[in-house]
Design an enzyme around this catalytic site. Structure first.
Site, PDB file in Angstrom:
ATOM      1  N   ASP A  50       0.873  -1.164   0.000  1.00  0.00           N
ATOM      2  CA  ASP A  50       0.000   0.000   0.000  1.00  0.00           C
ATOM      3  C   ASP A  50       0.917   1.223   0.000  1.00  0.00           C
ATOM      4  O   ASP A  50       2.128   1.104   0.167  1.00  0.00           O
ATOM      5  CB  ASP A  50      -0.895  -0.053   1.239  1.00  0.00           C
ATOM      6  CG  ASP A  50      -1.848   1.125   1.337  1.00  0.00           C
ATOM      7  OD1 ASP A  50      -2.300   1.601   0.277  1.00  0.00           O
ATOM      8  OD2 ASP A  50      -2.132   1.570   2.464  1.00  0.00           O
ATOM      9  N   ASP A  52      -0.082   4.906   1.494  1.00  0.00           N
ATOM     10  CA  ASP A  52      -0.212   5.732   2.692  1.00  0.00           C
ATOM     11  C   ASP A  52       0.025   4.915   3.957  1.00  0.00           C
ATOM     12  O   ASP A  52      -0.585   3.867   4.172  1.00  0.00           O
ATOM     13  CB  ASP A  52      -1.607   6.365   2.740  1.00  0.00           C
ATOM     14  CG  ASP A  52      -1.851   7.297   1.576  1.00  0.00           C
ATOM     15  OD1 ASP A  52      -1.110   8.274   1.443  1.00  0.00           O
ATOM     16  OD2 ASP A  52      -2.783   7.013   0.781  1.00  0.00           O
TER      17      ASP A  52
END
Length: 495
Positions: A50, A52
């Protein structure tokens, strides 16, 4: 009997004090990787990430930005009173993993068995007395049908919402502040409407680009420069690992952030890059095809037959991703910070291995390594053992002593909670049980760590072995240890 009980108390306290130095010599490593499930990195050929709070970390300024922007949207677009501007963002108020009762406007911590931790229920910014909580819920247990759904949402009749995202900390604080304003000013309001309006305002900070534009305009203020992110990616590349990125964030935002923390050549490290994936729908919806994004950010209409290195793709779905890459099963390890949106479907439906990034872990371990915490927790456990063993004495004098011990134990529990967060305590524990957050973390993550940089401490062929945690019937009872004078305090019990 009083003399008998107090002599045991004093002896137990002396033994506990003598144990502390040995425990202090065996502290936990905040940069370690912890395992829920046995996994060997030698089996992992493909690493996914991912964006963030996985590849990139944000400064404390970001949550203030989100809070202020959402508060302004409440006032300007939802017509909330301008007086709520007097409530500033408090980063020390909430923790991740809390539940929110949408219809009662209550924020609380719930354990792995669906029990509310009394003393952690807040209406606005004010704690709700235990008696009132027990009266509202006919005890402290929340039935399954009232709990949040699989993804932590309040839907299909569920009245609880669980906040699992790090970005949800400003949302919880804003909800609590507006609730507090209405209550303090005796304003009648519908809690469900408030919840929806705050949720929509927080969402709009993201989808209207308010947050993205602010970060891009002052990237050094909001992004923590993590030189170790590039070191991790370079290490994996040097060992011939394939890598991919799947994020819900937009293309230009990710590109600028990755150039800042990794370098202009960041795309050379990744075999596939997917933006605006709309997780968790990405993992379940088979209908959405991929679209290529060109250098100017324009979406192309070409049919995608292959996911090419150096290109950026938008939307799509995991089923098409698997078809185009062939990256299936336990040779894939995906890292993310959101237990539900990033990890749950991958481990349950697709057999990928999963790694959870839990930034709070590092600070909590540092607290657990302090002498004050170890002294408090060691004595709390010992005192609990004393209560367990000595409860057989039912005469009035003994019961008076036991009541004193119970009072001390309750005070120490409050002290232990305050080590981590004055309102809600630890992310991982209630008074004696794992939190609901930890229960989901244990189910959906094979390994977990404070940041990706922890990987630098391990060989690419390292095997993670979960500690064999004794079951309740596999451990000698505390009362047995105290009775025989062998008050052995395993480190795992303290932790």
């Amino acid at each position: 009997m009083k003399s008998y009980l107090w002599s045991h108390y004093k002896e137990a306290k002396k033994v506990t004090k003598d144990l502390v130095p040995s425990i202090m010599s065996n502290l936990l490593n905040p940069d370690a990787i912890f395992s829920n499930n046995e996994m060997s990195l030698s089996d992992i050929e493909i690493y996914g990430f991912d964006y963030d709070y996985t590849l990139v970390f944000y400064s404390k300024h970001l949550h203030t930005l989100i809070y202020n922007a959402a508060r302004d949207l409440l006032i300007n677009e939802h017509r909330y009173p301008a007086e709520i501007r007097k409530y500033d963002y408090d980063p020390s108020f909430a923790i991740r993993g809390l539940h929110y009762d949408v219809h009662r406007a209550l924020l609380m911590k719930i354990d792995a068995f669906h029990y509310i931790q009394l003393g952690t229920v807040y209406r606005g910014l004010t704690v709700v007395p235990d008696e009132e909580v027990i009266a509202m819920y006919d005890g402290s247990h929340v039935p399954l049908e009232q709990m949040s759904d699989f993804y932590g949402k309040s839907s299909h009749g569920n009245t609880m919402k669980q906040f699992m995202d790090i970005f949800s900390l400003p949302e919880m604080t804003l909800l609590s502040c507006v609730n507090e304003y209405f209550l303090k000013n005796n304003i009648d309001y519908e809690p469900a409407h408030l919840y929806k309006d705050v949720k929509d305002s927080i969402r709009d900070v993201h989808i209207k680009g308010i947050m993205y534009r602010a970060i891009e305009a002052d990237i050094e203020k909001y992004i923590c420069y993590a030189e170790q992110t590039r070191a991790v990616l370079a290490k994996l590349a040097d060992h011939g690992k394939k890598m991919f990125l799947i994020t819900n964030s937009p293309s230009s935002f990710v590109d600028k952030g990755m150039k800042f923390i990794v370098g202009k050549d960041w795309r050379d490290l990744f075999d596939v890059v997917i933006v605006q994936a709309d997780k968790p729908n990405f993992f379940n919806d088979k209908r959405r095809p991929f679209r290529k994004v060109n250098e100017r950010g324009v979406l192309l209409w070409d049919k995608i037959h292959k996911l090419q290195k150096g290109q950026i793709y938008k939307q799509g779905n995991l089923y098409e991703f698997l078809k185009l890459t062939g990256w299936r099963g336990s040779r894939v390890l995906y890292f993310g910070d959101h237990i539900y949106s990033d990890l749950a479907d991958l481990t349950l439906k697709h057999g990928w291995r999963t790694g959870a990034i839990i930034p709070e872990l590092r600070s909590e371990i540092k607290i657990m390594n302090t002498e004050k915490y170890i002294q408090t927790m060691t004595w709390l456990q010992t005192l609990t053992g004393l209560l367990e063993h000595m409860q057989v004495h039912r005469d009035p004098d003994s019961q008076m002593v036991l009541e004193e011990w119970k009072k001390e134990r309750k005070e120490m529990r409050e002290t232990t909670k305050n080590f981590f967060n004055s309102q809600f305590g630890s992310l991982f524990r209630t008074d004696q049980n794992p939190t609901y957050f930890l229960r989901r973390l244990s189910r959906f993550a094979d390994i977990y760590m404070a940041s990706l940089s922890c990987l630098l401490n391990y060989d690419p062929n390292y095997t993670f072995y979960p500690r064999r945690t004794p079951l309740q019937h596999e451990l000698p009872a505390w009362s047995d240890q105290l009775c025989t004078g062998h008050n052995l305090l395993p480190t795992m019990i303290i932790r």
